[in-house]
Design an enzyme around this catalytic site. Structure first.
Site, PDB file in Angstrom:
ATOM      1  N   GLU A  74     -26.520  51.068 -64.072  1.00  9.91           N
ATOM      2  CA  GLU A  74     -27.749  51.496 -64.758  1.00  9.91           C
ATOM      3  C   GLU A  74     -28.331  50.353 -65.589  1.00  9.91           C
ATOM      4  O   GLU A  74     -27.615  49.440 -66.008  1.00  9.91           O
ATOM      5  CB  GLU A  74     -27.427  52.737 -65.625  1.00  9.91           C
ATOM      6  CG  GLU A  74     -28.538  53.269 -66.488  1.00  9.91           C
ATOM      7  CD  GLU A  74     -29.800  53.725 -65.758  1.00  9.91           C
ATOM      8  OE1 GLU A  74     -30.265  53.018 -64.862  1.00  9.91           O
ATOM      9  OE2 GLU A  74     -30.352  54.769 -66.134  1.00  9.91           O
ATOM     10  N   ASP A  75     -29.635  50.414 -65.818  1.00 10.98           N
ATOM     11  CA  ASP A  75     -30.278  49.335 -66.583  1.00 10.98           C
ATOM     12  C   ASP A  75     -29.958  49.429 -68.072  1.00 10.98           C
ATOM     13  O   ASP A  75     -29.583  48.455 -68.695  1.00 10.98           O
ATOM     14  CB  ASP A  75     -31.808  49.328 -66.342  1.00 10.98           C
ATOM     15  CG  ASP A  75     -32.496  50.661 -66.633  1.00 10.98           C
ATOM     16  OD1 ASP A  75     -31.814  51.671 -66.927  1.00 10.98           O
ATOM     17  OD2 ASP A  75     -33.742  50.712 -66.560  1.00 10.98           O
ATOM     18  N   ASP A  83     -30.069  54.568 -73.408  1.00 10.31           N
ATOM     19  CA  ASP A  83     -30.953  54.723 -74.564  1.00 10.31           C
ATOM     20  C   ASP A  83     -30.552  56.021 -75.263  1.00 10.31           C
ATOM     21  O   ASP A  83     -29.589  56.049 -76.016  1.00 10.31           O
ATOM     22  CB  ASP A  83     -32.395  54.717 -74.039  1.00 10.31           C
ATOM     23  CG  ASP A  83     -33.445  54.785 -75.125  1.00 10.31           C
ATOM     24  OD1 ASP A  83     -33.218  54.238 -76.213  1.00 10.31           O
ATOM     25  OD2 ASP A  83     -34.512  55.381 -74.886  1.00 10.31           O
ATOM     26  N   PHE A  92     -37.937  48.217 -77.839  1.00 15.75           N
ATOM     27  CA  PHE A  92     -38.316  48.463 -76.446  1.00 15.75           C
ATOM     28  C   PHE A  92     -38.350  47.118 -75.728  1.00 15.75           C
ATOM     29  O   PHE A  92     -39.024  46.184 -76.150  1.00 15.75           O
ATOM     30  CB  PHE A  92     -39.677  49.155 -76.359  1.00 15.75           C
ATOM     31  CG  PHE A  92     -39.940  49.708 -74.990  1.00 15.75           C
ATOM     32  CD1 PHE A  92     -39.365  50.900 -74.580  1.00 15.75           C
ATOM     33  CD2 PHE A  92     -40.738  49.007 -74.095  1.00 15.75           C
ATOM     34  CE1 PHE A  92     -39.593  51.402 -73.307  1.00 15.75           C
ATOM     35  CE2 PHE A  92     -40.973  49.502 -72.817  1.00 15.75           C
ATOM     36  CZ  PHE A  92     -40.396  50.702 -72.420  1.00 15.75           C
ATOM     37  N   ARG A 109     -41.124  44.238 -64.488  1.00 18.02           N
ATOM     38  CA  ARG A 109     -39.812  44.304 -63.824  1.00 18.02           C
ATOM     39  C   ARG A 109     -39.435  42.945 -63.238  1.00 18.02           C
ATOM     40  O   ARG A 109     -38.274  42.635 -63.066  1.00 18.02           O
ATOM     41  CB  ARG A 109     -39.825  45.334 -62.688  1.00 18.02           C
ATOM     42  CG  ARG A 109     -40.067  46.768 -63.145  1.00 18.02           C
ATOM     43  CD  ARG A 109     -39.810  47.715 -61.984  1.00 18.02           C
ATOM     44  NE  ARG A 109     -40.370  49.040 -62.208  1.00 18.02           N
ATOM     45  CZ  ARG A 109     -39.776  50.014 -62.894  1.00 18.02           C
ATOM     46  NH1 ARG A 109     -38.608  49.803 -63.463  1.00 18.02           N
ATOM     47  NH2 ARG A 109     -40.355  51.199 -63.025  1.00 18.02           N
TER      48      ARG A 109
END
Ligand code: 5GP
Length: 181
Positions: A105-106, A109, A158, A171
Site C-alpha cells: 500500500e502507498d 492514513d 498531505f 503520481r
C-alpha cells in the site's frame, strides 16, 4: 485541470524523500522479503491506484519467485481530508488460499482502507497475510491498524509523488513531496 508545468510545480512544497532515498529503502525491503519468503508461494497485492509505483519497484527488488495481483479501493475525500468510507471497486482475480500474501500500500492514513482490505483478504484464508506500506501518518489514525512494515513515517501532511496523487496529478513525480495550494 492543471494546464502547464509551472502551475503543476507551484504546488510542490519541500521534498520529504528523494528518488535515491526511496530507491534505497525499497531495495532493502525487497531483500527482507526475499529472505523471509524463499521457497514459499508469494503473492504481492497492490492497492490501486496509489501503490502502483511502489509495487512496480518493490517487485523488481524481490529476488525470489512471486506473483502480483491488483485491487482497487476508493476512499472518499473532500479536498485533502478523508471522510470515512472505503469501497472495493476492483477485486483480485486469483484465489489466494494457496499463497503467502503481502498487501502493498502507498500510505496508512486513517487506517480504514488497510483495515477493510486486510479483513476481506483474511476471510479468504491465505497461508499468511502481511502489510507493507511505503508511508505511515500515525497521527491521523482513526481506526486501530498497524502495517507489519513501513518504509517512512511522516507527520500529518498531505504528500504527493511516487504514485500518490492530488486530483489524479503528481503520481509521476519520482520523489515524495509535501503538497500545498
Ligand atoms: P486511509 O485513510 O484509508 O488510511 O488512506 C486511504 C488512502 O488515502 C491512501 O491509500 C491514499 O491513497 C490516500 N491518502 C492518504 N493520505 C494521503 C496523502 O498524504 N497524500 C495522498 N496523495 N493520498 C493520501
Amino acid at each position: 485541470m492543471i494546464h502547464n508545468t509551472e502551475e503543476f510545480m507551484s504546488r510542490i512544497r519541500n521534498v520529504l524523500f528523494t528518488e535515491e532515498e526511496i530507491k534505497a529503502a525499497v531495495k532493502a525491503a525487497g531483500q527482507r522479503i526475499s529472505a523471509e519468503y524463499e521457497g514459499k508461494p508469494l503473492l504481492l497485492v497492490s492497492i490501486l491506484k496509489g501503490a502502483f509505483v511502489f509495487l512496480s519497484d518493490l517487485c523488481r527488488a524481490v529476488t525470489v519467485p512471486c506473483e502480483v495481483g491488483f485491487m482497487a479501493a476508493k476512499s472518499y475525500y473532500e479536498g485533502t481530508q478523508s471522510v470515512g468510507e472505503v469501497q472495493i471497486t476492483m477485486d483480485l482475480k486469483q484465489d489466494i488460499s494457496g499463497y503467502h500474501v503481502i498487501i502493498v500500500e502507498d500510505i496508512v492514513d486513517t487506517g480504514r482502507t488497510l483495515r477493510d482490505v486486510a479483513e476481506l483478504l483474511k476471510k479468504r484464508k491465505p497461508l499468511s497475510l502481511k502489510v507493507i506500506a511505503l508511508l505511515d501518518k500515525p497521527d491521523r489514525r482513526v481506526v486501530e491498524f498497524e502495517a507489519d512494515e513501513v518504509l517512512f513515517t511522516i507527520p500529518d501532511k498531505f504528500v504527493v509523488g511516487y504514485g500518490l496523487d492530488c486530483g489524479e496529478y503528481y503520481r509521476n513525480l519520482p520523489y515524495i513531496a509535501e503538497y500545498g495550494e
